[in-house]
Design a protein around this motif. Structure first.
Motif: not given
Ligand SMILES: Nc1ncnc2c1ncn2[C@@H]1O[C@H](C[S@+](CC[C@H]([NH3+])C(=O)[O-])CC(=O)[O-])[C@@H](O)[C@H]1O
Ligand SMILES: O=C(O)C(=O)Cc1ccccc1
Length: 247
Positions: A169-174, A215-222
């Motif tokens: 994925e393309k990422l966005r960052f918090n 974001s990477l965090e959103e991907h991980r959580e989901r």
């Protein structure tokens, strides 16, 4: 592969239409994706190597949002496991038509490739068969955000022990500073690949309504919420990353 250069956004457009995977895009797609996604060739080639480690005998390898079948071709080149077959799915008729032509070309050049089926359809409506590898290579970002968890849950349910989802994925960052830095570096990457400021700006406005990065965090959580047990990033180049998610 078509060598036609991507000039789709080179001329000023009175109104930039939303980006769609139509025949104009299909014609220039190999050039567009290579010049727009840092690390794309490395990701695609290594996806085949990774898949060979997760492929289980007599199972399906899915390439979801297959476009012209670059991932499918890598899977067929690298996976030697008995009884595996590849199912490539895309809902763009123009992509599917050209993908089938390219795969026929691959069949005529190499022997002992995995069998492949290309389905024109919506991955949200797919009935998954028991799978050992599922590749979502820059596809989830085009799925409506409120559909993403359900799709990943269905993929998780279809995955066999020892298998994996590979998600790029393309990422966005918090962190705003990190987001701006990597976005600016991505723009510099596109400039270095011959895109003008106008092309970069018009492409950005074409994709902003249809492509929604997390974001990477959103991907991980989901992914964890979908039932995956482990999420391992294996590649990042600027604001583009690829993750391995284990069942
Ligand atoms: N709901 C959907 N169902 C099926 N296909 C879809 C859907 N939504 C979008 N697509 C398809 O997903 C693909 C996304 S491109 C993938 C690149 C490829 N994986 C590659 O490794 O070369 C990514 C990009 O262009 O940045 C397009 O072909 C869409 O038609
Ligand atoms: O071009 C971009 O800026 C991107 O983020 C990647 C991309 C690549 C190909 C189609 C749509 C988006």
């Amino acid at each position: 592969m078509s060598k036609e250069p991507d000039r789709l956004f080179a001329q000023p457009l009175p109104q930039v239409p939303d980006f769609a995977f139509n025949e104009d895009v299909v014609r220039v797609f190999p050039d567009m994706i290579k010049r727009s996604v840092p690390g794309y060739p490395t990701i695609v080639e290594n996806l085949g190597v990774l898949a060979a480690q997760f492929a289980q005998p007599n199972s399906v390898l899915y390439d979801l949002g297959s476009s012209l079948g670059a991932v499918t071709q890598a899977l067929r080149r690298h996976v030697r496991t008995d009884g595996c077959r590849v199912i490539a799915v895309d809902n763009s008729a123009a992509m599917v038509e050209r993908c089938r032509e390219y795969l026929n070309g691959q069949d005529s050049m190499f022997q002992e490739l995995l069998p492949v089926e290309v389905i024109e359809g919506d991955i949200l409506a797919l009935q998954f068969q028991p799978a050992s590898v599922v590749a979502l290579n820059f596809t989830l970002q085009f799925i409506a955000p409120d559909e993403r968890l359900a799709l990943l849950s269905r993929i998780r349910q279809s995955l066999l022990p020892g298998g994996a989802l590979i998600l790029s994925e393309k990422l966005r960052f918090n962190d705003p500073e990190e987001h701006t830095l990597l976005t600016d570096l991505h723009i510099a990457f596109k400039r270095a690949n011959g895109y003008s400021e106008l092309e970069i700006a018009q492409k950005r406005s074409a994709i902003e309504n249809v492509m929604k990065p997390d974001s990477l965090e959103e991907h991980r959580e989901r992914l964890l919420a979908a039932g995956f047990s482990k999420v391992v990033p294996w590649f990042q180049c600027l604001n583009f990353a690829s993750l391995i998610a284990l069942p």
